[in-house]
Design an enzyme around this catalytic site. Structure first.
Site, PDB file in Angstrom:
ATOM      1  N   PHE A   5      -7.079  -1.789  -3.614  1.00  0.00           N
ATOM      2  CA  PHE A   5      -6.747  -0.501  -3.000  1.00  0.00           C
ATOM      3  C   PHE A   5      -6.369   0.507  -4.078  1.00  0.00           C
ATOM      4  CE2 PHE A   5      -5.697  -3.833   0.037  1.00  0.00           C
ATOM      5  CZ  PHE A   5      -6.247  -3.381   1.212  1.00  0.00           C
ATOM      6  N   PHE A  26      -3.462  -3.823  -5.902  1.00  0.00           N
ATOM      7  CA  PHE A  26      -3.094  -2.467  -5.516  1.00  0.00           C
ATOM      8  C   PHE A  26      -2.927  -1.587  -6.747  1.00  0.00           C
ATOM      9  CE2 PHE A  26      -1.142  -5.348  -2.434  1.00  0.00           C
ATOM     10  CZ  PHE A  26      -1.380  -4.757  -1.202  1.00  0.00           C
ATOM     11  N   ASP A  27      -3.379  -0.355  -6.657  1.00  0.00           N
ATOM     12  CA  ASP A  27      -2.876   0.696  -7.515  1.00  0.00           C
ATOM     13  C   ASP A  27      -1.437   0.972  -7.073  1.00  0.00           C
ATOM     14  OD1 ASP A  27      -2.717   2.861  -9.283  1.00  0.00           O
ATOM     15  OD2 ASP A  27      -3.475   4.247  -7.771  1.00  0.00           O
ATOM     16  N   PHE A  28      -0.668   1.667  -7.890  1.00  0.00           N
ATOM     17  CA  PHE A  28       0.737   1.886  -7.536  1.00  0.00           C
ATOM     18  C   PHE A  28       0.980   3.276  -6.968  1.00  0.00           C
ATOM     19  CE2 PHE A  28       5.244   2.781  -8.429  1.00  0.00           C
ATOM     20  CZ  PHE A  28       5.810   1.725  -7.728  1.00  0.00           C
TER      21      PHE A  28
END
Length: 314
Positions: free
Chosen positions: A282, A162-164
């Site tokens: 994502f 994941f991106d944050f």
């Protein structure tokens, strides 16, 4: 007794994300509905080839082995097909031995309307319009981008990256950066709020459910040494020091610990992702996703200010 979904990880899945529909879609676009219907009926017994999200979904469903008597993962097909033309998809699901038994056929209807009905914590589709509509309605959704990536055989792990900002957390930090586009000011702001957790982003409920499954895997491995945990959770963000500390503190406030975190400070994400080799990644910015989509399944989460203005922050 009714089958409960509220406490499970439920994915709403369009057939366009699960299978390669390029041939029937081309017939529909160029020749119309009736030739498309005829094609699907004539080829009903011919399985569709796996699509971009297939490896992720297959591995996600395998996590049910951790608690087979009460499976923690459920996948619901949300299809724009009508029941007749949708039969080829259901036959393909059975051919590929995917444990997907619940399906909704909408004959062109909007899938996102049924997200709350099935307690869905993530809707995946290759249809950009469907994903945009779901996001505008406040639901967690991602567009599966085209990819020629081939799944690694013999790899039982499930690595989810994941991106944050704009994905797990909201776009507060990105909004601050957009005000002046000054990274130094951004770092000062983040340091001033180092102990103030960021608000949840659209995919936090999905991560929380994954984290719960990780706990189940740890508990299972403690009582059954033959069981090897499969799930690994990873954050890949363009933040770097000193802005990494607010990320960690926010994660602590959520009660979630990930396996790995990469604070890249502007280094191209593709370089790290090539080594991580996640089964799905994502991000809220296509500028990071498109370069990586040829080496991994990439999902665009069209949320927040990053999708209104171009920014290098994420």
């Amino acid at each position: 007794m009714a089958y409960e979904l509220e406490h499970r990880l439920v994915i709403g899945l369009a057939s366009s994300a699960l299978f390669d529909l390029s041939e029937p879609d081309s017939i529909f676009r160029t020749e119309g509905e009736e030739p498309y219907r005829k094609h699907q009926r004539e080829n009903q017994s011919i399985p569709l080839a796996p699509g971009v999200a297939f490896p992720f979904i297959k591995r996600l469903l395998s996590l049910n082995e951790v608690r087979p008597e009460d499976p923690p993962v459920e996948v619901v097909l949300l299809s724009r097909n009508d029941p007749d033309t949708g039969m080829r998809v259901m036959h393909s699901i059975r051919h590929h031995n995917l444990d997907i038994t619940r399906a909704v056929f909408l004959e062109g209807g909007n899938p996102h309307r049924y997200i709350p009905a099935f307690s869905i914590c993530l809707f995946l589709s290759a249809n950009e319009t469907d994903v945009q509509q779901a996001t505008l309605a406040g639901y967690p959704a991602g567009q599966v981008l085209p990819s020629t990536h081939l799944d690694t055989q013999g790899d039982d792990e499930l690595r989810v990256a994941f991106d944050f900002d704009g994905v797990l957390a909201d776009d507060e930090a990105e909004t601050v950066f957009q005000a002046n586009k000054d990274l130094n000011e951004f770092h000062v702001h983040e340091q001033s709020k180092i102990n103030v957790p960021l608000n949840p982003g659209p995919l936090l409920p999905f991560l929380q459910k994954l984290s719960e499954i990780q706990q189940l895997e740890r508990q299972r491995s403690e009582v059954d040494p033959s069981y090897t945990p499969k799930l690994r959770l990873i954050i890949v963000t363009a933040r770097n020091a000193p802005a990494e500390e607010r990320v960690i503190n926010t994660m602590r406030s959520w009660g979630i610990t990930v396996n790995e975190a990469f604070f890249l400070g502007g280094v191209e994400k593709k370089r790290a992702l090539k080594v991580i080799d996640p089964h799905i990644f994502f991000d809220d910015q296509k500028t990071h996703l498109v370069p990586a989509s040829d080496i991994l399944p990439a999902v665009h989460v069209p949320f927040g200010i990053a999708n209104k203005e171009k920014s290098p922050l994420n």
